[in-house]
Every structure is written in structure tokens, then in C-alpha cells.
Design an enzyme around this catalytic site. Structure first.
Site, PDB file in Angstrom:
ATOM      1  N   MET A 125       0.813  -1.234   0.000  1.00  0.00           N
ATOM      2  CA  MET A 125       0.000   0.000   0.000  1.00  0.00           C
ATOM      3  C   MET A 125       0.842   1.278   0.000  1.00  0.00           C
ATOM      4  SD  MET A 125      -0.372   2.306   2.635  1.00  0.00           S
ATOM      5  CE  MET A 125       0.008   1.168   3.936  1.00  0.00           C
ATOM      6  N   PRO A 126       2.030   1.351   0.626  1.00  0.00           N
ATOM      7  CA  PRO A 126       2.706   2.644   0.583  1.00  0.00           C
ATOM      8  C   PRO A 126       3.277   2.930  -0.792  1.00  0.00           C
ATOM      9  CG  PRO A 126       4.137   1.029   1.580  1.00  0.00           C
ATOM     10  CD  PRO A 126       2.803   0.360   1.361  1.00  0.00           C
ATOM     11  N   LEU A 127       3.281   4.195  -1.109  1.00  0.00           N
ATOM     12  CA  LEU A 127       3.894   4.651  -2.357  1.00  0.00           C
ATOM     13  C   LEU A 127       5.088   5.513  -2.014  1.00  0.00           C
ATOM     14  CD1 LEU A 127       0.681   5.943  -4.178  1.00  0.00           C
ATOM     15  CD2 LEU A 127       2.047   3.952  -4.849  1.00  0.00           C
TER      16      LEU A 127
END
EC number: 5.3.2.-
Lengths: 66, 66, 66, 66, 66, 66
Positions: free
Chosen positions: A1-3
Site C-alpha cells: 500500500m505505501p507509495l
């Protein structure tokens, strides 16, 4: 999920970028416990003519004596 | 007023991009009732060497057996 | 792999956002043939005081007669 | 500390960009009192084929009679 | 058509932001000849706990003697 | 000069963020040899209602059996 989005100047080899992408992913996983497969990292290259600090482009700054 | 920014890998034809831009705009208008003329969409292309998932670039992942 | 980033003003309900996220994902898949699971969409909200067109904030523009 | 990110279409000369970067930095400093050296400005160029307003690319819009 | 995106720390009043948005728009128009109505500017606020320079957050840096 | 922008969901403590910012900066420096003081990292938080993968928000996905 993290970008993770990296904005940097051109000049890094594909191999060096692979290394950077691996190390940033590992650092994120290490700091947060996130699953590696959930971590997306992208690199955007901005030319030294298109990047200014204090109103001076990185190209201009590189021409000035240290 | 809304801004839609698409980040994707290169390879799409100009025609396919026109189609994508139209469909995203229509989807936004349909979902929100916004005026079409107020919807801005931009596309940024990031190379497969500059995009990693789980620490592996899209180039590396494409070389692995499915 | 594609990233869609929506920048819009606040005020949309969670339900309306779900609808928007679904429709944008479907539009991207329809236009490109991408796998739905590969499409990431994020929404960023920017207040009308923090958004200007022609030097006027959306708040100022909303106060002017149509 | 502030970051200004400009997204515009290609076509501006390096000299015109230097001028733009200087003027945006000066405007930020003038409006906020920030130290010039703390202001970063980057320019990203997006082609007219990759930018749509109301579902029409800037290329398509430029072909229409004013 | 140009998009200016400002990332800064919170604390600026709505009035000061209006001034900043006006001055950045005017600076862009002055440097490029663009039509004011075509210039979009958005402000994103990032807390001093969420912003690091050299690995130190702006909060940590503010606590250190000048 | 490099900019690292992290987009993640809320919930991380200020202390955990400091750790993340340090580790990402160190990873960038380690991989590229950049000067630490030149590395900027910002964190943007996007709510789970505002983030979709495959058309489903992270909130919806969290409610589904693993």
C-alpha cells in the site's frame, strides 16, 4: 500500500536504480513492518535545468565555485 | 476543478491515450456530476526500470516465469 | 501498476468516494485492458481556500455572481 | 522548505525556464518571507497528447477553431 | 493549463494564502505570458513531523540551537 | 536535491515516522552517495476510504476475510 516517489536528476544507471529501489523498499519494510510486496516505489527524473534552489537552477549552481 | 493524474508505464499509443483520457473524464463526471470542462487529466509515464514493487523493478518482474 | 491520483475539494461522502474509485478503476481497465487488481487510485482533498484558478481561490470564485 | 512543482507542456527554452524559476521563487519569498535558499522549484513537462481538459487533449483543443 | 503545486508546512492564514496564490499566478503569467485563467495553483500542507531534511524532521531541526 | 515523497495511510506515531524518515534518508544516501543534508523526505497520509486497489477501498478490503 505505501507509495514512495523519488524525484531526482538524471544520470543514474539502471543497475544503480535497481539498488536504490531495493534499498528504499527494504528501509520502508524495516521501519514499518509492511509486506515487501505492498511497497511501490517510482523514480521521476527532473533535469538540472528544471530544478531550482533559491532561484538558481542546479545547472547554474554547479557552475559556481564551491 | 478536479485533477486526475495518471502514472503508468510507456507504450500506449496517442490514440489509446485519447480514449483513456475521455473515459476517465466521463467516469469522473458520471460519479460526481462535475462539469466536464472542469476536469483535468494528465498522464505521466514512468519506465519499467524506474518502477519497483516489492523491491523488484517491473522489468525484473516481467523476466520471471508467471 | 497504474496509479491514478485524484485531487479534489472536500465534501464528498465515503459512499460517493467508493463509487468514484470504482468507476475510475473500471474506466481505466476498460480503456487499457489492465487487470483491475493492478490499478491503484488515491484521493487527495485540497480545501477551496488552497486552490486558485486565475489567482482567485475557489472560495472567492464561489462568492462571485455566476 | 517549501516545494513548488510546476507541471506544464514542453516548449519553453532553458533561458525562459531560468526566468520562470527565479520569478516563482521571488514571488514565494515576497509573499511569505521565506529564505530564498529554502525554496525548491521543479518543472515537470507533460505533452499536449497526455493532458486533457473536458476529455479533450490539448492537442485536440488546439486544432479546433477559437 | 499550467499546474503549480505548493507543498509547505501549516500555519499560514487564509488571507496570506490568497496573497501567495495571487503572487505565484502573477509570477507565472509574467514569466510565460500565459492567460491568468489558465493557471491553477494548489497548496498542500505537510506537518513538520512529516518532513525531514538530512534525516531530521523540521520539528527536530527547530529544537536545535541556530 | 533528491525528493522522496511517501504516501501511506494514517496511524503511524510521530516517533515511528522519525524512524522511517531516518531510514529512508540513510537508504538513499547509502545507495547513491548523496549528501544527507541534500535529501528531503515528506510523508502524505491518505485515508483508507480514499485509497482503492482493484476498485475496492482499503477499508472494504480490510473487512473481507483473509
Amino acid at each position: 500500500m505505501p507509495l514512495l516517489h523519488v524525484t531526482q536528476t538524471p544520470g543514474q544507471s539502471a543497475e544503480a536504480k535497481r539498488e536504490l529501489l531495493k534499498k528504499l523498499t527494504a528501509a520502508y519494510v524495516d521501519a514499518t513492518g509492511a509486506k515487501p510486496a505492498s511497497v511501490w516505489v517510482t523514480i521521476e527524473e527532473v533535469s538540472k535545468d528544471d530544478w531550482a534552489i533559491g532561484g538558481e537552477t542546479l545547472t547554474e549552481r554547479a557552475l559556481k565555485p564551491a
